[in-house]
Design an enzyme around this catalytic site. Structure first.
Site, mmCIF file in Angstrom:
data_model
loop_
_atom_site.group_PDB
_atom_site.id
_atom_site.type_symbol
_atom_site.label_atom_id
_atom_site.label_comp_id
_atom_site.label_asym_id
_atom_site.label_seq_id
_atom_site.Cartn_x
_atom_site.Cartn_y
_atom_site.Cartn_z
ATOM 1 N N ASP A 48 11.419 -16.780 -36.091
ATOM 2 C CA ASP A 48 11.369 -16.523 -34.823
ATOM 3 C C ASP A 48 12.114 -17.480 -34.092
ATOM 4 O O ASP A 48 12.233 -18.676 -34.404
ATOM 5 C CB ASP A 48 9.947 -16.224 -34.151
ATOM 6 C CG ASP A 48 9.278 -17.223 -33.919
ATOM 7 O OD1 ASP A 48 9.220 -18.195 -35.076
ATOM 8 O OD2 ASP A 48 8.711 -17.730 -32.909
ATOM 9 N N ASP A 97 17.212 -23.181 -34.433
ATOM 10 C CA ASP A 97 15.636 -23.620 -34.499
ATOM 11 C C ASP A 97 15.165 -21.803 -34.673
ATOM 12 O O ASP A 97 14.854 -21.353 -34.001
ATOM 13 C CB ASP A 97 15.210 -24.134 -33.338
ATOM 14 C CG ASP A 97 13.848 -24.321 -33.132
ATOM 15 O OD1 ASP A 97 13.158 -24.034 -34.053
ATOM 16 O OD2 ASP A 97 13.229 -24.467 -32.114
ATOM 17 N N HIS A 123 16.705 -23.885 -27.908
ATOM 18 C CA HIS A 123 15.795 -23.203 -26.927
ATOM 19 C C HIS A 123 16.906 -22.799 -25.709
ATOM 20 O O HIS A 123 16.368 -22.473 -24.726
ATOM 21 C CB HIS A 123 14.393 -23.562 -26.298
ATOM 22 C CG HIS A 123 13.456 -23.700 -27.191
ATOM 23 N ND1 HIS A 123 12.188 -24.147 -26.909
ATOM 24 C CD2 HIS A 123 13.406 -23.612 -28.686
ATOM 25 C CE1 HIS A 123 11.343 -23.862 -27.996
ATOM 26 N NE2 HIS A 123 12.110 -23.769 -28.958
ATOM 27 N N HIS A 183 10.493 -21.263 -39.897
ATOM 28 C CA HIS A 183 10.032 -20.132 -39.299
ATOM 29 C C HIS A 183 11.084 -19.011 -38.689
ATOM 30 O O HIS A 183 12.501 -19.509 -38.705
ATOM 31 C CB HIS A 183 9.053 -20.337 -37.838
ATOM 32 C CG HIS A 183 9.945 -21.155 -36.800
ATOM 33 N ND1 HIS A 183 10.587 -20.567 -35.810
ATOM 34 C CD2 HIS A 183 10.175 -22.477 -36.524
ATOM 35 C CE1 HIS A 183 11.127 -21.399 -34.928
ATOM 36 N NE2 HIS A 183 10.882 -22.731 -35.614
ATOM 37 N N GLU A 233 6.410 -18.823 -34.666
ATOM 38 C CA GLU A 233 5.896 -20.222 -34.443
ATOM 39 C C GLU A 233 6.226 -20.720 -33.086
ATOM 40 O O GLU A 233 5.452 -21.404 -32.276
ATOM 41 C CB GLU A 233 6.842 -21.130 -35.264
ATOM 42 C CG GLU A 233 6.652 -22.691 -35.559
ATOM 43 C CD GLU A 233 7.458 -23.283 -34.375
ATOM 44 O OE1 GLU A 233 7.290 -24.585 -34.402
ATOM 45 O OE2 GLU A 233 8.443 -22.790 -33.644
ATOM 46 N N GLU A 234 7.182 -20.036 -32.265
ATOM 47 C CA GLU A 234 7.731 -20.397 -30.962
ATOM 48 C C GLU A 234 6.414 -20.073 -29.870
ATOM 49 O O GLU A 234 6.615 -20.369 -28.814
ATOM 50 C CB GLU A 234 8.957 -19.754 -30.529
ATOM 51 C CG GLU A 234 9.894 -20.113 -31.455
ATOM 52 C CD GLU A 234 10.583 -21.711 -31.271
ATOM 53 O OE1 GLU A 234 9.681 -22.400 -30.236
ATOM 54 O OE2 GLU A 234 11.354 -22.189 -31.866
ATOM 55 N N ASP A 268 12.303 -28.130 -39.639
ATOM 56 C CA ASP A 268 12.394 -27.495 -38.202
ATOM 57 C C ASP A 268 12.480 -28.714 -37.336
ATOM 58 O O ASP A 268 12.314 -28.669 -36.247
ATOM 59 C CB ASP A 268 11.061 -26.903 -38.034
ATOM 60 C CG ASP A 268 10.924 -26.324 -36.700
ATOM 61 O OD1 ASP A 268 12.208 -26.085 -36.213
ATOM 62 O OD2 ASP A 268 9.960 -25.845 -36.268
#
EC number: 3.4.11.4
Length: 408
Positions: free
Chosen positions: A80, A140, A379, A78, A173-174, A196
């Site tokens: 994002d 990520d 994150h 992904h 995705e997030e 991922d």
């Protein structure tokens, strides 16, 4: 592998942070910039059937270079990054031959310390790519993107035997929307792998069953001096609700296969309060029991309220544990494990204490376990990735393609 780091640094330079609560997909303009860049790069590499949908799903095919009925497989990442931490002006630091101890992140007070992150003890001598302490890194899942792109280049340059390789890069995705607009039929792969995951060797095919719980509490506000028998304090009701939720079943008290209740937000006044919980559990029966528990708590706290005051609870399932879908096709995991062993990596099958696009895709007919990227501490400002781990991920992707071609 020479371009792996270059690709990664290029991708993280773009701010692709997604945004929750936005109707459009992708939720942010920055994601389009990376998608268009990747589309251009895929076309330059000579891939075919390169398409970018109006909902921001990019797909392409590396055609088979050997004859025969070889199943088409896919690799997915992904574009994002998490809304939890800024992804603007990412300024990576490269720490070569890590010798242990604290790593200063930029010129501020932030450090990456083995005291807080003991995994660093296992990474001596390796090349770490960290943040400067002001943003997340974006490994990520831009590490996954760089690894897939590099693996495609390796397959081409070394003319390694493979069947059709489908790749896809997804948005949002997030914020849980990555797979909602994924056209499984157009992707046309027998199975796929999301790239991922985390540390080297991780292979994940189990994830949480997930639901969100939104609670609306309507009270009655009057002057505190004349409130007896009349005031209904919505905030007090909210506090009573949370007091009924098992305190030892929260995220900070659970690990491994243990599920939890998580109060993600709470706001309000005497007259109106709103609570948002998320519920997670690997076991489907326990998952359903947790939802029933929340309904029972709301009924208990709301019992005997004045008709104008009430507690409204809405539960919505988000995604389910893909295990039940993936285990129907054991060869998917067998190939991934064999590929890792062939690359001198011991596979580590572990549950995802979260979700991936692969979870939703597995229930849409595309079995899709998750491969490692070499990244850690996603994150947040302490996110980092190991260059050697990224190189291993490329090797595993290439080897999976090669092993699949041998399964004629």
């Amino acid at each position: 592998m020479d371009k792996l780091l270059e690709r990664f640094l290029n991708y993280v330079s773009l701010d692709t942070q997604s945004k929750a609560g936005v109707r459009q997909v992708p939720s942010t303009e920055g994601q389009w910039k990376l998608l268009h860049l990747l589309k251009e790069q895929l076309e330059e590499m000579g891939l075919i059937n390169v398409t970018l949908s109006e909902k921001g799903t990019l797909m392409a095919t590396l055609p088979a270079n050997v004859p025969g009925d070889i199943p088409a497989i896919g690799f997915i990442s992904h574009v994002d990054t998490s809304p939890d931490c800024s992804g603007k002006n990412v300024n990576p630091q490269i720490v070569e031959n890590y010798r242990g101890g604290d790593i200063a992140l930029g010129i501020g007070d932030e450090v990456l310390s083995p005291v807080m992150f003991p995994v660093l003890h296992q990474l001596l001598g390796q090349t770490l790519i960290t943040t400067d302490g002001k943003t997340l890194l974006g490994a990520d899942d831009k590490a996954g993107i760089a690894e897939i792109m590099t693996a495609l280049a390796v397959l081409q340059q070394k003319n390694i035997p493979h069947g059709d390789i489908r790749v896809a890069f997804t948005p949002d995705e997030e914020v849980g929307k990555g797979a909602k607009h994924f056209d499984v039929d157009a992707f046309d792969a027998r199975w796929a792998y999301t790239v991922d995951g985390g540390g080297v060797g991780e292979l994940e095919f189990e994830n949480f069953n997930a639901a969100s719980v939104n609670i609306k509490i309507v009270g009655n506000n009057v002057h505190p001096g004349t409130a007896k028998g009349v005031m209904v304090n919505a905030l007090s009701l909210a506090a009573r609700i949370h007091a009924e939720v098992p305190a030892d079943e929260s995220p900070e008290m659970t690990e491994g296969y243990e599920g939890f209740y998580h109060l993600a937000s709470m706001k309000g006044t005497v007259e109106r309060a709103d609570m948002h919980y998320i519920i997670r559990d690997f076991d489907r029966k326990q998952f359903e029991a947790r939802k029933r528990k929340m309904m029972e708590i709301a009924k208990k706290v709301g019992k005997g309220l004045h008709p104008d005051c009430y507690i409204e609870l809405v539960i919505e399932d988000s995604y389910y544990n893909m295990r039940e879908k993936v285990v129907e096709h054991p060869h998917i995991l067998d190939i991934a494990q064999q590929a890792m062993r062939d690359c001198d990596i011991e596979p580590e099958l572990k549950p995802i204490r979260g979700g991936t696009d692969g979870a939703q895709l597995s229930f849409m007919g595309l079995p899709c376990p998750n491969l490692f990227t070499g990244g850690y501490n996603y994150h947040g400002k302490h996110e980092f990735v190991i260059l050697e781990g990224m190189e291993k991920a490329v090797q595993v992707i290439v080897r999976i393609a090669e092993l699949t071609a041998q399964r004629k």
